[in-house]
Design an enzyme around this catalytic site. Sequence first.
Site, PDB file in Angstrom:
ATOM      1  N   LYS A  89      -6.555   6.276  10.628  1.00  0.00           N
ATOM      2  CA  LYS A  89      -8.129   6.104  11.026  1.00  0.00           C
ATOM      3  C   LYS A  89      -8.145   5.914  12.368  1.00  0.00           C
ATOM      4  CE  LYS A  89     -10.052   3.145   7.335  1.00  0.00           C
ATOM      5  NZ  LYS A  89     -10.571   1.862   7.124  1.00  0.00           N
ATOM      6  N   GLY A 127       0.729  -1.213  -0.091  1.00  0.00           N
ATOM      7  CA  GLY A 127       0.046   0.143   0.006  1.00  0.00           C
ATOM      8  C   GLY A 127       0.725   1.230   0.022  1.00  0.00           C
ATOM      9  N   ARG A 136      -5.326   1.003  -6.674  1.00  0.00           N
ATOM     10  CA  ARG A 136      -4.105   1.458  -6.111  1.00  0.00           C
ATOM     11  C   ARG A 136      -3.699   2.505  -7.263  1.00  0.00           C
ATOM     12  NH1 ARG A 136      -1.913  -2.126  -2.406  1.00  0.00           N
ATOM     13  NH2 ARG A 136      -2.497  -4.274  -2.791  1.00  0.00           N
ATOM     14  N   GLU A 189       3.782   3.980   5.899  1.00  0.00           N
ATOM     15  CA  GLU A 189       2.718   3.109   5.820  1.00  0.00           C
ATOM     16  C   GLU A 189       1.579   3.885   4.993  1.00  0.00           C
ATOM     17  OE1 GLU A 189       1.720   0.414   8.706  1.00  0.00           O
ATOM     18  OE2 GLU A 189       2.410   1.821  10.102  1.00  0.00           O
ATOM     19  N   ASP A 193      -5.892  -0.391  -1.967  1.00  0.00           N
ATOM     20  CA  ASP A 193      -6.529  -1.433  -2.800  1.00  0.00           C
ATOM     21  C   ASP A 193      -7.630  -2.019  -2.248  1.00  0.00           C
ATOM     22  OD1 ASP A 193      -5.145  -3.345  -0.770  1.00  0.00           O
ATOM     23  OD2 ASP A 193      -6.046  -4.691  -2.075  1.00  0.00           O
ATOM     24  N   GLY A 204      -4.168  -0.590  13.855  1.00  0.00           N
ATOM     25  CA  GLY A 204      -2.693  -0.477  14.470  1.00  0.00           C
ATOM     26  C   GLY A 204      -2.257  -1.679  14.746  1.00  0.00           C
ATOM     27  N   ASP A 251      -5.085   1.635  10.658  1.00  0.00           N
ATOM     28  CA  ASP A 251      -6.460   1.156  10.955  1.00  0.00           C
ATOM     29  C   ASP A 251      -6.474   1.075  12.536  1.00  0.00           C
ATOM     30  OD1 ASP A 251      -9.063   0.748  10.799  1.00  0.00           O
ATOM     31  OD2 ASP A 251      -8.776  -0.822   9.297  1.00  0.00           O
ATOM     32  N   THR A 300      -0.941  -3.679  12.793  1.00  0.00           N
ATOM     33  CA  THR A 300       0.348  -4.274  11.760  1.00  0.00           C
ATOM     34  C   THR A 300       1.262  -3.248  12.187  1.00  0.00           C
ATOM     35  OG1 THR A 300      -1.432  -4.291   9.751  1.00  0.00           O
ATOM     36  CG2 THR A 300       0.899  -3.732   9.399  1.00  0.00           C
TER      37      THR A 300
HETATM   38  P1  IMP Z   1      -4.154  -2.161  10.579  1.00  0.00           P
HETATM   39  O1  IMP Z   1      -3.377  -3.183  10.898  1.00  0.00           O
HETATM   40  O2  IMP Z   1      -5.701  -2.482  10.966  1.00  0.00           O
HETATM   41  O3  IMP Z   1      -3.750  -0.974  11.095  1.00  0.00           O
HETATM   42  O4  IMP Z   1      -4.208  -2.114   8.792  1.00  0.00           O
HETATM   43  C1  IMP Z   1      -3.196  -1.811   8.428  1.00  0.00           C
HETATM   44  C2  IMP Z   1      -3.317  -2.170   6.831  1.00  0.00           C
HETATM   45  O5  IMP Z   1      -4.779  -2.590   6.537  1.00  0.00           O
HETATM   46  C3  IMP Z   1      -3.091  -1.154   6.100  1.00  0.00           C
HETATM   47  O6  IMP Z   1      -1.529  -1.154   5.873  1.00  0.00           O
HETATM   48  C4  IMP Z   1      -3.717  -1.460   4.770  1.00  0.00           C
HETATM   49  O7  IMP Z   1      -2.872  -2.409   3.775  1.00  0.00           O
HETATM   50  C5  IMP Z   1      -4.957  -2.236   5.246  1.00  0.00           C
HETATM   51  N1  IMP Z   1      -6.269  -1.132   5.309  1.00  0.00           N
HETATM   52  C6  IMP Z   1      -6.687  -0.674   6.324  1.00  0.00           C
HETATM   53  N2  IMP Z   1      -7.666   0.213   6.077  1.00  0.00           N
HETATM   54  C7  IMP Z   1      -7.557   0.293   4.827  1.00  0.00           C
HETATM   55  C8  IMP Z   1      -8.633   1.059   3.827  1.00  0.00           C
HETATM   56  O8  IMP Z   1      -9.473   1.603   4.336  1.00  0.00           O
HETATM   57  N3  IMP Z   1      -8.389   0.595   2.655  1.00  0.00           N
HETATM   58  C9  IMP Z   1      -7.481  -0.121   2.423  1.00  0.00           C
HETATM   59  N4  IMP Z   1      -6.512  -0.822   3.106  1.00  0.00           N
HETATM   60  C10 IMP Z   1      -6.661  -0.460   4.249  1.00  0.00           C
END
Ligand code: IMP
Length: 169
Positions: free
Chosen positions: A127, A40, A161, A95, A155, A101, A99, A103
């Site tokens: 987010k 991403g 993308r 990054e 994506d 957090g 979202d 990851t």
């Molecule tokens: P987290 O671990 O929930 O913070 O999510 C991180 C990863 O989820 C990001 O690096 C994105 O690849 C994917 N992601 C989270 N929200 C979105 C979105 O709204 N659109 C696309 N990918 C997302």
Amino acid sequence: MKSEILIEEEKIRKRVEELAAQLDKDYDGKSPVLVGVLKGSFIFLADLVRKMKTPHQVDFLTVASYDGGVKSTGVVRLVSDLSINIEGRHVLVVEDIVDTGLTTDYILKNLGTRNPASLEFVTLLDKRICRKADVPIKYAGFEIPDQFVIGYGLDYNQYYRNLPHVARL
Ligand code: IMP
């Protein structure tokens, strides 16, 4: 698939320039390693580094937490690792979006064990309202609401993308 523009191309361009200027200030003389989180972040990283004047290196890692849908599985996997040693280096992880957090938390713990001189995060989109892990994001482009977004590297099922703006599905 219907989508609606959330952040215009021009607005992204200006914000990326501001972030690059801030990073130039903060990393002056530090020769940082910018670590792009694939897939991403590839467009954000490419635009960001071309606006930065501070000499730096670029590396990548790939993590997976989504199975192609719109909800994170919550289980983070390292799919491919860095190619350079970051011990004693100033590391800035780039990054696309934070979202839950989870990851970021995984990357923080994983890279943290390798003894970098410093470890910070820059994300284009934040987010914040969706956080499950309390992660220290030092630099963020835009805070956005809890909506699934696409474009500028992000994506849905590996598509969209290439959109020059950020849109909600
Ligand atoms: P987290 O671990 O929930 O913070 O999510 C991180 C990863 O989820 C990001 O690096 C994105 O690849 C994917 N992601 C989270 N929200 C979105 C979105 O709204 N659109 C696309 N990918 C997302």
